[in-house]
Design a protein around this motif. Structure first.
Motif, mmCIF file in Angstrom:
data_model
loop_
_atom_site.group_PDB
_atom_site.id
_atom_site.type_symbol
_atom_site.label_atom_id
_atom_site.label_comp_id
_atom_site.label_asym_id
_atom_site.label_seq_id
_atom_site.Cartn_x
_atom_site.Cartn_y
_atom_site.Cartn_z
ATOM 1 N N ASP A 1 0.839 -1.188 0.000
ATOM 2 C CA ASP A 1 0.000 0.000 0.000
ATOM 3 C C ASP A 1 0.885 1.254 0.000
ATOM 4 O O ASP A 1 1.655 1.490 0.920
ATOM 5 N N SER A 2 0.739 2.052 -1.081
ATOM 6 C CA SER A 2 1.601 3.227 -1.236
ATOM 7 C C SER A 2 1.171 4.384 -0.355
ATOM 8 O O SER A 2 1.944 5.315 -0.130
ATOM 9 N N GLY A 3 -0.067 4.364 0.107
ATOM 10 C CA GLY A 3 -0.597 5.478 0.877
ATOM 11 C C GLY A 3 -1.313 6.504 0.020
ATOM 12 O O GLY A 3 -1.876 7.460 0.549
ATOM 13 N N THR A 5 -4.394 7.319 -2.420
ATOM 14 C CA THR A 5 -5.732 6.797 -2.662
ATOM 15 C C THR A 5 -6.377 7.492 -3.844
ATOM 16 O O THR A 5 -6.388 8.725 -3.915
ATOM 17 N N ARG A 26 -0.112 10.705 -0.098
ATOM 18 C CA ARG A 26 0.411 10.185 1.164
ATOM 19 C C ARG A 26 0.423 11.306 2.186
ATOM 20 O O ARG A 26 0.644 12.471 1.846
ATOM 21 N N SER A 27 0.252 10.923 3.432
ATOM 22 C CA SER A 27 0.267 11.907 4.500
ATOM 23 C C SER A 27 1.594 12.672 4.486
ATOM 24 O O SER A 27 2.678 12.062 4.476
#
Lengths: 115, 116
Positions: A1-3, A5, A26-27
């Motif tokens: 999971d790359s982060g 979405t 990603r965060s």
């Protein structure tokens, strides 16, 4: 999971219509990139946003537009759709600091089919 | 400007054989180079990258690549192919050096088939 979405995963629509693809990076990543992947053109860079501002443009058609919002999510708007717009659209994100080495983290893509 | 050429759109190897995927780049400044892998119906995943320093870089799943400036190449290798390596592989380049994020220019991809 790359982060990263992306929504929707699949989209079927008709010629002449308009669709919006959404991406949450990603965060902590400030940069968002949009790429188009098709059998005949390969992976083509469309546009990049950095912290809400457009940073670079690639082979993006005038019928397409994008924006990055204050919460850093991004949307790619595709209008007056043509059959040739059928493709897999990827969003990617990366850190936006001086230490960034260019590594992109890709979402799983949104597959657009124009009928 | 940067560009990437991947020689061979399709490569087939037998399980256990050497994998060699070729990538040549063009860049007006010292580049950063990447190999990404894409499995069916998935996004791209970073295998390895070269930025500065050691020219032989090791990545995930036993892959490695060597940056050869004189040959403007960054070929991807794996000593022994596994069935799970079957995927499409993309070489990519971006201008090197410090700075904010920058986009990657991708090659056209090489589809790797691993034969039992």
């Amino acid at each position: 999971d790359s982060g990263v979405t992306q929504t929707p995963k699949h989209l079927i629509t008709a010629t002449g219509q308009r669709v919006t693809l959404r991406c949450s990076p990603r965060s902590g990543d400030l940069s968002v990139y949009w790429y188009q992947q098709s059998l005949d053109q390969g992976l083509q860079f469309l546009i990049q946003y950095y912290n809400g501002e457009e940073r670079a443009k690639g082979n993006i058609l005038e019928r397409f537009s994008a924006q990055q919002f204050p919460d850093l999510h991004s949307e790619l708007n595709l209008s007056s759709l043509e059959l040739g717009d059928s493709a897999l659209y990827f969003c990617a994100s990366s850190a936006g600091t001086g230490a960034n080495t260019g590594e992109l983290f890709f979402g799983e893509g949104s597959r657009l089919t124009v009928l | 400007a940067q560009s990437v050429t991947q020689l061979g759109s399709h490569v087939s190897v037998s399980e256990g054989a050497l994998v060699l995927l070729r990538c040549n780049y063009s860049s007006s400044v010292p580049p950063y180079l990447f190999w990404y892998v894409q499995y069916p119906n998935q996004g791209l995943q970073l295998l390895l990258k070269y930025t500065t320093g050691a020219t032989l870089v090791k990545g995930i799943n036993g892959f490695e690549a060597e940056f050869k400036k004189s040959e403007t190449s960054f070929h991807l290798t794996k000593p022994s192919a596994h069935m799970s390596d079957a995927a499409e592989y993309f070489c990519a380049v971006t201008p090197g050096g410090a700075g904010s994020a920058r986009q990657l220019t991708f090659g056209s991809g090489t589809q790797l088939t691993v034969l039992p």
